[in-house]
Design a protein around this motif. Structure first.
Motif, PDB file in Angstrom:
ATOM      1  N   ARG A 251       0.863  -1.175   0.000  1.00  0.00           N
ATOM      2  CA  ARG A 251       0.000   0.000   0.000  1.00  0.00           C
ATOM      3  C   ARG A 251       0.897   1.221   0.000  1.00  0.00           C
ATOM      4  NH1 ARG A 251      -2.937  -1.960   5.439  1.00  0.00           N
ATOM      5  NH2 ARG A 251      -4.031  -3.756   4.572  1.00  0.00           N
ATOM      6  N   ASP A 252       0.299   2.389  -0.037  1.00  0.00           N
ATOM      7  CA  ASP A 252       1.076   3.596   0.211  1.00  0.00           C
ATOM      8  C   ASP A 252       1.486   3.593   1.685  1.00  0.00           C
ATOM      9  OD1 ASP A 252       0.437   4.195  -2.333  1.00  0.00           O
ATOM     10  OD2 ASP A 252      -0.895   5.890  -1.857  1.00  0.00           O
ATOM     11  N   GLY A 253       2.637   4.151   1.929  1.00  0.00           N
ATOM     12  CA  GLY A 253       3.067   4.192   3.320  1.00  0.00           C
ATOM     13  C   GLY A 253       4.511   4.606   3.444  1.00  0.00           C
ATOM     14  N   THR A 254       5.145   4.104   4.498  1.00  0.00           N
ATOM     15  CA  THR A 254       6.537   4.472   4.782  1.00  0.00           C
ATOM     16  C   THR A 254       7.323   3.212   5.109  1.00  0.00           C
ATOM     17  OG1 THR A 254       5.723   6.510   5.794  1.00  0.00           O
ATOM     18  CG2 THR A 254       8.008   5.902   6.259  1.00  0.00           C
ATOM     19  N   LEU A 255       8.523   3.150   4.559  1.00  0.00           N
ATOM     20  CA  LEU A 255       9.470   2.141   5.028  1.00  0.00           C
ATOM     21  C   LEU A 255      10.312   2.800   6.105  1.00  0.00           C
ATOM     22  CD1 LEU A 255      10.723   0.522   1.701  1.00  0.00           C
ATOM     23  CD2 LEU A 255       9.107  -0.441   3.365  1.00  0.00           C
ATOM     24  N   LEU A 256      10.311   2.211   7.269  1.00  0.00           N
ATOM     25  CA  LEU A 256      11.028   2.783   8.405  1.00  0.00           C
ATOM     26  C   LEU A 256      12.188   1.861   8.756  1.00  0.00           C
ATOM     27  CD1 LEU A 256      10.303   5.305  10.181  1.00  0.00           C
ATOM     28  CD2 LEU A 256       9.524   3.657  11.906  1.00  0.00           C
ATOM     29  N   VAL A 257      13.394   2.424   8.763  1.00  0.00           N
ATOM     30  CA  VAL A 257      14.567   1.633   9.144  1.00  0.00           C
ATOM     31  C   VAL A 257      14.863   1.919  10.614  1.00  0.00           C
ATOM     32  CG1 VAL A 257      16.952   1.039   8.571  1.00  0.00           C
ATOM     33  CG2 VAL A 257      15.431   1.956   6.800  1.00  0.00           C
ATOM     34  N   VAL A 258      14.924   0.870  11.400  1.00  0.00           N
ATOM     35  CA  VAL A 258      15.125   1.046  12.847  1.00  0.00           C
ATOM     36  C   VAL A 258      16.295   0.184  13.316  1.00  0.00           C
ATOM     37  CG1 VAL A 258      12.705   1.597  13.331  1.00  0.00           C
ATOM     38  CG2 VAL A 258      13.443  -0.791  13.345  1.00  0.00           C
ATOM     39  N   SER A 259      16.881   0.573  14.451  1.00  0.00           N
ATOM     40  CA  SER A 259      18.002  -0.201  14.977  1.00  0.00           C
ATOM     41  C   SER A 259      17.507  -1.503  15.581  1.00  0.00           C
ATOM     42  CB  SER A 259      18.762   0.616  16.019  1.00  0.00           C
ATOM     43  OG  SER A 259      17.916   0.927  17.103  1.00  0.00           O
ATOM     44  N   HIS A 326       1.710   8.203  11.211  1.00  0.00           N
ATOM     45  CA  HIS A 326       2.711   9.258  11.182  1.00  0.00           C
ATOM     46  C   HIS A 326       4.081   8.650  11.427  1.00  0.00           C
ATOM     47  CE1 HIS A 326       1.719  13.416  10.893  1.00  0.00           C
ATOM     48  NE2 HIS A 326       2.799  13.735  11.581  1.00  0.00           N
ATOM     49  N   PRO A 327       5.006   8.700  10.475  1.00  0.00           N
ATOM     50  CA  PRO A 327       6.316   8.088  10.757  1.00  0.00           C
ATOM     51  C   PRO A 327       7.079   8.896  11.804  1.00  0.00           C
ATOM     52  CG  PRO A 327       6.229   8.989   8.515  1.00  0.00           C
ATOM     53  CD  PRO A 327       4.889   9.238   9.121  1.00  0.00           C
ATOM     54  N   PRO A 328       7.602   8.257  12.812  1.00  0.00           N
ATOM     55  CA  PRO A 328       8.404   8.992  13.804  1.00  0.00           C
ATOM     56  C   PRO A 328       9.679   9.509  13.132  1.00  0.00           C
ATOM     57  CG  PRO A 328       8.478   6.618  14.234  1.00  0.00           C
ATOM     58  CD  PRO A 328       7.517   6.823  13.109  1.00  0.00           C
TER      59      PRO A 328
END
Ligand SMILES: *Cc1c(COP(=O)(O)O)cnc(C)c1O
Length: 354
Positions: A251-259, A326-328
């Protein structure tokens, strides 16, 4: 990058004191990954608690704790002659060896010095230890003078069920060998406070010493706050291909890279709250993303566990956030739910120096 364990110091220490006050003979256990804290830190904390004995899992773990804790060190895994660490600590005056085979006991008894030994009686765990006849023989061998007998150990299965019947039966057997009064100490695990009280009442000659790890260090999870750092953030549109495995965004959205990745013990499966078969069936029926091979991650954004966009990497993980979330911002820390006994944190941060 950083996977951090934040500790509410006051709350954690208050819990440790409370547990110890309820079980005066308690022996803290520092082993493996140190329950997320690291064994060195637990060793110092055991000194602060004022206990006289600390248990470690293996001989290899002695070096991490010996300089940070002054008391005796009980090694939980059994002494074996072929283990270099076991040989090295054979006559170490601070080390209590757990012994569960007659050949090992004879080896220790006939060698130099007077090694300190705890005789392990096998329990329904069926892992290590003497059976009834062997214990009788062990009592004889340990009476020959080459050993310092420090007690009898019973390693019971995990908590949750009552082990009282089994413990009474095994202790009756110990008493029968004449070991009871000679050893003075029964090293136990996974008994409830009422069970310990009942045993102390029934066996007044024995001092019960419970070896406790999880219920001590991890007994008040509200004092512990594991957090991961947001490292990067990429908006994606439905159908965009991304990264390693040629996946496409659902879907539409965000890929979030986290530790946090495989090196930290971050696993593909959600570590806790396993949805179980029923939940799985429900999600399949609904045709949810997880049914399409998307797996819930332990990372939490806006109060919900987010899906892994792909399997965790060595030190970072990638999440998919739907467009409504909401992406942090990069640099912010987000909660992550971990299994403490399999997680290596980069940092453990106390709220105070205490
Ligand atoms: C690891 C261990 C313990 C402590 O187990 P927890 O469940 O973490 O309290 C106690 N006794 C023995 C013999 C162990 O190996």
């Amino acid at each position: 990058m950083t996977l951090s364990l934040y500790v509410d110091g006051d709350r954690w220490r208050a819990h440790l004191r409370r547990v110890l006050a309820g079980q005066p003979g308690l022996v803290p256990v520092a082993k493996g990954n140190g329950y997320g804290f690291g064994n060195g830190r637990l060793a110092r904390r055991a000194g602060w608690l004022g206990v006289d004995t600390l248990a470690v899992g293996t001989y290899d773990e002695i070096d991490d704790v010996a300089g940070r804790f002054d008391g005796d060190l009980l090694v939980l895994s059994p002494w074996r002659p072929f283990h270099p660490g076991a040989q090295q600590h054979r006559e170490d005056p601070r080390v209590l060896h757990t012994v569960g085979r007659l050949e090992d006991l004879a080896d220790l008894a006939d060698g130099p010095g007077r090694p300190r030994v705890v005789l392990e009686r096998a329990t329904s765990m069926q892992r290590h230890g003497f059976d009834g006849d062997e214990l009788r023989e062990a009592a004889r061998v340990s009476g020959r003078g080459g050993l310092r007998l420090e007690g009898v150990a019973l390693h019971l299965p995990l908590p949750g069920t009552s082990h009282l019947t089994e413990v009474h039966r095994l202790l009756a057997e110990v008493a029968d060998t004449g070991l009871g009064p000679r050893t003075g100490t029964a090293w136990v695990s996974h008994l409830g406070a009422e069970e310990l009280d009942a045993l102390a009442g029934s066996w007044p000659d024995l001092r019960f010493r419970q070896r406790v790890g999880t219920a001590l260090w991890l007994g008040d999870l509200r004092a512990l706050h594991p957090r991961a750092t947001v490292l990067d953030s990429h908006p994606v549109s439905r159908g965009d291909a991304y990264v390693y495995r040629g996946r496409t965004a659902p879907r539409d959205g965000t890929l979030l890279v986290v530790s946090g990745g495989t090196a930290h013990g971050i696993a593909l499966e959600a570590p806790t709250g396993d949805p179980g078969m029923r939940a799985k069936a429900v999600s399949l029926a609904k045709g949810g993303l997880d049914a399409a091979g998307w797996v819930r991650s332990p990372y939490v954004v806006e109060g919900k566990h987010r899906l892994f966009a792909e399997p965790p990497h060595m030190q970072a993980s990638m999440l998919f956030l739907p467009a409504r979330v909401h992406p942090p911002p990069v640099g912010e820390e987000i909660p992550v739910r971990v299994r403490y006994t399999t997680t290596s944190f980069d940092r453990v941060v106390f709220s105070d120096p205490g």
